[in-house]
Design a protein around this motif. Structure first.
Motif, short mmCIF file in Angstrom:
data_model
loop_
_atom_site.label_atom_id
_atom_site.label_comp_id
_atom_site.label_asym_id
_atom_site.label_seq_id
_atom_site.Cartn_x
_atom_site.Cartn_y
_atom_site.Cartn_z
N ILE A 434 0.86 -1.18 0.00
CA ILE A 434 0.00 0.00 0.00
C ILE A 434 0.90 1.23 0.00
CG2 ILE A 434 -1.81 1.27 1.21
CD1 ILE A 434 -2.53 -1.40 2.61
N ALA A 435 0.62 2.18 -0.87
CA ALA A 435 1.38 3.44 -0.92
C ALA A 435 0.40 4.61 -0.97
CB ALA A 435 2.31 3.47 -2.13
N GLU A 436 0.78 5.71 -0.33
CA GLU A 436 -0.09 6.89 -0.29
C GLU A 436 0.68 8.12 -0.73
OE1 GLU A 436 -2.90 7.38 2.86
OE2 GLU A 436 -2.41 5.41 3.71
N PRO A 437 0.13 8.87 -1.68
CA PRO A 437 0.79 10.10 -2.14
C PRO A 437 0.40 11.30 -1.29
CG PRO A 437 -1.14 9.69 -3.47
CD PRO A 437 -1.08 8.58 -2.46
N SER A 438 1.23 12.32 -1.37
CA SER A 438 0.90 13.62 -0.77
C SER A 438 1.35 14.71 -1.72
CB SER A 438 1.57 13.77 0.60
OG SER A 438 2.98 13.68 0.50
N TRP A 439 0.73 15.87 -1.60
CA TRP A 439 1.01 17.00 -2.49
C TRP A 439 1.72 18.08 -1.68
CZ3 TRP A 439 -2.33 13.31 -3.61
CH2 TRP A 439 -2.59 13.00 -4.95
N PRO A 440 3.02 18.20 -1.82
CA PRO A 440 3.77 19.19 -1.02
C PRO A 440 3.26 20.61 -1.29
CG PRO A 440 5.27 17.65 -2.08
CD PRO A 440 3.91 17.40 -2.67
N GLY A 441 3.24 21.40 -0.23
CA GLY A 441 2.83 22.79 -0.37
C GLY A 441 1.33 22.99 -0.36
#
Length: 546
Positions: A434-441
């Motif tokens: 399982i992998a989860e992305p994030s949006w910096p800023g």
């Protein structure tokens, strides 16, 4: 009398209709009769000496279950008289039902009956045994198979002997599939497995191809494709692969309305022999991949599945490489925005993982830069050799497409009409995580976004590859990957991501359970039992709701 050679496969099922696929031994009328009055009938069509029918069953009601039988020219052929399994059923969802989606990929053909299984228990066989033992218990509403349903380039010993009796294996392509007839043998070997045959007759399924359905690393690069086209056997392999995929997998992915509007399906059914029409279609797909769309959409109540073709829809020009051609990318975005607010969960099915271990991701992006010529011709030649040797052809090897998918997901998951979850379903890599992305800023989506990778259903992975995938997520590996990216002048991707579960190794299936705006995940592995047999054992359960 006509006999049932393959199937039945229950493919599409909604609140009022379903489709059932069969192959028969001769031309005939195929009919499906439900125990509570549902009916459907169709004449078979002919492809390369084989006879098929896709029967639309009507007279169904939402939220009901009824058993069915298959008749050929009024003679009952399913279920077999000595079947050890419960009756095959068609279950139709109710509008507010819980939706259970089980998924996985990479199912190598099972060994002969009574033989030792070199790769362990088959997860689909084990799922079938569990459902058969408790037919009124929990079962998936749909089975999503994310590629490598058959292995055209890695055949079993049984198939190798069959091929050797048919032609000289010292001549290319050797012990690999060469034509349509040989593809049909792969489907017989895989789908006549008794447990899988019954499972596919009673649980609806959605499918998409990956590379081994044609050949390992299919459409890796323009250079790869040019080399393959120079071989004397490639064209027949590709055309046969596309033709057999259209017959055995793609047709069943379509809704009855889509089938009714499909000119190729109409032409094949109206002809006494549809082989030429289908071959012409495959030739057009080979000449211009953008002329054909293998991607499709399925809605299950308030759950939307977008199955994306990441093999045939590629743009391979090194200066304009893309995982999806412009029309395909536009289709994906249109399906995301169509009827926003009408679905609570968005599933994007892609045979290849989007989010990889960081070292692997940066290595693929670096290699793409080398092949594009960022470090000169010598490095470009090295990059191409490395790309083929190490299978560097996932989303990360198409950096612009990687970022475009991230943006499409951000848009899909943002705003007042956003779904609760956006789940990217993938396989290919012979393990689960399982992998989860994030949006910096800031500016990330409101929905919970996760990538759920599950593979294999029935295959193996070498120890060194296991160790490599574990190491690839480490801080040291990430630093090494960034050094590679710097060498190639690769900018950082627009998102960050982290592994939040796994890796898990074994023959396995994931199941998503969605009710309203809540969602949960279960990963199960097929484990051998003392005294024989196997069972699905839960490895992890997790809530996915925002």
């Amino acid at each position: 009398m006509a006999e049932l050679r393959l199937g039945p496969l229950l493919r599409h099922a909604d609140g009022s209709s379903a489709t059932v696929w069969v192959e028969t031994s001769r031309p005939c009328a195929a009919e499906v009769r439900g125990a509570d009055g549902a009916r459907g009938a169709s004449r078979t069509f002919r492809i390369a000496g084989h006879h098929y029918a896709l029967v639309e069953v009507t007279g169904l009601a939402p939220g009901t279950t009824q058993s069915y039988e298959v008749f050929l020219d009024d003679a009952r052929v399913w279920p077999p008289p000595d079947s050890p399994f419960p009756p095959s059923v068609i279950r139709t969802p109710a509008a507010d039902d819980t939706v259970r989606v089980a998924f996985g990929s990479c199912r190598w053909a099972s060994p002969p009956d009574g033989g030792d299984d070199p790769v362990g228990p088959d997860a689909l066989d084990t799922l079938a045994a569990r459902i058969a033992a408790d037919p009124d218990g929990e079962r998936p509403d749909v089975l999503v198979l994310l590629g490598d349903q058959v292995y055209a380039d890695e055949v079993s010993e049984d198939t190798r002997r069959w091929l050797a009796a048919r032609r000289d294996l010292s001549e290319p392509p050797g012990a690999e599939v060469a034509d349509y007839e040989e593809y049909t043998h792969l489907y017989y070997e895989s789908w006549l497995d008794p447990e899988v045959r019954w499972l596919l007759s009673t649980v609806p399924s959605c499918m998409i191809f990956d590379d081994h359905d044609v050949i390992d690393d299919w459409n890796t690069s323009a250079s790869w494709l040019a080399d393959m086209r120079e071989t004397p056997w490639w064209r027949e392999r590709l055309l046969s692969g596309l033709m057999s995929y259209w017959v055995h997998q793609h047709l069943g992915n379509l809704t009855p309305a889509e089938l009714a509007a499909d000119p190729l399906y109409a032409a094949v059914r109206e002809s006494s022999d549809g082989t030429d029409a289908l071959r012409d279609f495959a030739c057009a797909a080979d000449a211009d991949p953008a002329s054909v769309r293998w991607s499709y959409r399925r809605d299950f109540g308030r759950v939307r599945l977008l199955m994306v073709d990441t093999r045939a829809a590629r743009v391979l020009d090194e200066q304009h490489r893309a995982m999806l051609d412009p029309d395909e990318a536009a289709w994906l975005r249109a399906q995301v925005h169509d009827g926003r607010g009408s679905y609570d969960h968005l599933l994007i099915g892609t045979s290849l993982p989007w989010l990889l271990p960081h070292l692997v991701h940066y290595a693929e992006a670096w290699d793409a830069a080398l092949c594009r010529g960022e470090r000169g011709e010598r490095w470009a030649r090295f990059g191409e050799r490395l790309r083929r040797a190490a299978d560097l052809e996932h989303w990360a090897a198409f950096p612009a497409s990687f970022d475009a998918l991230a943006e499409a997901i951000r848009e899909a998951g943002s705003g007042p009409e956003a779904p609760a979850t956006v789940c990217v379903l993938s396989g290919d890599v012979h393990h689960a995580y399982i992998a989860e992305p994030s949006w910096p800023g800031g500016g990330g989506p409101d929905a919970r976004v996760v990538q759920l990778t599950c593979s294999p259903v029935h295959n193996s992975i070498p120890l060194q590859i296991r160790l490599g995938f574990r190491f690839g997520w480490s801080a040291v590996a990430r630093a090494l990957g960034r050094r590679l990216a710097g060498h190639g002048g690769v900018p950082r991707p627009r998102i960050e991501w982290r592994r939040t579960g796994g890796p898990w190794f074994g023959n396995q299936l994931m199941t998503l359970v969605m009710r309203g705006r809540s969602a949960s995940l279960r990963l199960e592995q097929a484990r051998p039992q003392k005294g024989g047999g196997a069972r699905l054992q839960t490895v992890v359960e997790s809530e996915l709701s925002p």
